[in-house]
Enzyme design. Structure first.
Site, short mmCIF file in Angstrom:
data_model
loop_
_atom_site.label_atom_id
_atom_site.label_comp_id
_atom_site.label_asym_id
_atom_site.label_seq_id
_atom_site.Cartn_x
_atom_site.Cartn_y
_atom_site.Cartn_z
N ASP A 1 -9.53 -6.08 -4.45
CA ASP A 1 -9.08 -4.99 -3.79
C ASP A 1 -10.05 -3.75 -3.97
O ASP A 1 -10.39 -3.35 -4.91
CB ASP A 1 -7.69 -4.52 -4.30
CG ASP A 1 -7.03 -3.51 -3.40
OD1 ASP A 1 -7.82 -2.80 -2.62
OD2 ASP A 1 -5.88 -3.32 -3.29
N HIS B 1 -7.55 -5.78 -0.08
CA HIS B 1 -6.43 -5.01 -0.23
C HIS B 1 -5.31 -5.54 0.89
O HIS B 1 -4.11 -5.31 0.80
CB HIS B 1 -6.72 -3.44 0.26
CG HIS B 1 -5.78 -2.49 0.04
ND1 HIS B 1 -5.01 -2.23 -1.00
CD2 HIS B 1 -5.24 -1.74 1.26
CE1 HIS B 1 -4.12 -1.33 -0.58
NE2 HIS B 1 -4.12 -1.15 0.72
N SER C 1 0.78 -1.25 0.12
CA SER C 1 -0.07 0.08 -0.01
C SER C 1 0.75 1.10 0.00
O SER C 1 1.75 1.38 -0.90
CB SER C 1 -0.84 -0.06 1.19
OG SER C 1 -2.05 0.69 1.09
#
Length: 337
Positions: free
Chosen positions: A278, A306, A148
């Site tokens: 995601d 995610h 991320s």
């Protein structure tokens, strides 16, 4: 019954009752303390040791296991509002003879937080480089992993400091434009239009908002007790002002597409792992990276959101190990040729 025997049973029962009552009290009254104990226990169980490193007046907090050897060390960069312990679920499935380093990102957990610091993606990459030099991790090229926000930083790091790394793993990285808006991006747009940008879905302030964030980040539906949700919120609330500042910094024009702007400079063999479902960062970003980085290996995980590190830790660990083994084999073949 003999009085001494009866007393023995009472004492034994009381001895067992004390930790049980302490656990129940912690669960009901101080769930945040229970969460901290949980991470402490798993660090010990997995052999991860916590250390601090100083660069001038700046302090980095990190955990590590093993020592540098013939195989590359692995440095792991966590995501927004997380901390080094988020990697424990992956560490569990990695060999104990690998040298692993998990660092708290700038401003997070035990690493220095300063209003004067540069929290842009480029600024964070510079800080991580300082950390790497501080612990002399770049004596030999290492494998860099980021997820991320940490994936955005890792990609920029690989572009800006190519001599430091031998290979790269990006897990659902931020910093890329997308042709398809994710659920999270749509929520942000709605909040901007209603001028309620202070209600960022990734910065929960109540157990209900925490439950919504977990649903947003995960495809797998975890049944989390209300007390644990409260504990997770209690741990985060003191840091929420910082998280808001950081979030606005990394979605600013300077950082929003940092990985995209730097991906053509990435020369190291790169692995991209993305959850197909995601809802935070659309999976189409994997194709963007595959088209821009010459030696790029893409793995799309079915039935995964995610939070790849939490949802599919064993699979993720195996993919990283297989990728490193492939690179090691290719390197040996080149030497023999």
């Amino acid at each position: 019954m003999d009085l001494d025997v009866l007393n023995m049973f009472v004492i034994a029962g009381g001895t067992l009752a004390i930790p049980i009552l302490a656990f129940v009290a912690s669960f009901l009254l101080w769930p945040s303390a229970l969460i901290r104990i949980y991470y402490w226990y798993w660090r010990r169980a997995l052999g991860m040791q916590v250390r601090y490193a100083n660069y001038d007046d700046y302090q980095f907090c990190y955990s590590y296991r093993g020592r540098p050897g013939y195989r590359p060390s692995i440095l792991m960069l966590h995501g927004f509002s997380a901390h080094k312990d988020m990697w424990l679920s992956i560490v569990k499935f990695l060999p104990k003879n690998l040298h692993l380093v998990c660092v708290d990102m700038p401003g997070h957990e035990g690493t220095t937080r300063s209003d004067l610091d540069d929290y842009s993606i480029s600024g964070q990459a510079k800080r991580i480089h300082q950390f790497v030099e501080c612990i002399k991790l770049n004596r030999r090229p290492f494998h860099l992993v980021g997820t991320s926000m940490g994936g955005n930083v890792a990609g920029v790091y690989a572009a800006q400091y190519p001599e430091d790394i031998c290979s790269l793993t990006l897990i659902c990285p931020a910093g890329l434009p997308s042709t398809t808006d994710s659920k999270f991006i749509k929520q942000l747009r709605e909040l901007q239009e209603s001028k309620r940008i202070d209600r960022i879905p990734l910065i929960p302030s109540t157990p209900e908002e925490m439950a919504d964030m977990l649903k947003l980040c995960s495809y797998v539906r975890f049944k989390v007790p209300q007390q644990i949700l409260q504990g997770l919120v209690d741990v985060r609330i003191p840091h929420n002002d910082f998280y808001r500042k950081l979030f606005l910094e990394i979605v600013d024009e300077k950082s929003r597409h940092s990985l995209h702007e730097n991906m053509s400079k990435i020369k190291a063999p790169t692995q991209v792992i993305w959850g197909k479902q995601d809802q935070v960062l659309d999976v189409s970003g994997a194709s963007v990276l595959a088209n821009a980085i010459p030696d790029c290996h893409v793995y799309i995980l079915e039935n995964c959101g995610h939070s790849v590190v939490v949802e599919r830790p064993r699979k993720t660990a195996n993919l990283i190990l297989e990728f490193l083994a492939l690179l090691y084999s290719m390197d040996n073949n080149k030497k023999q040729a």
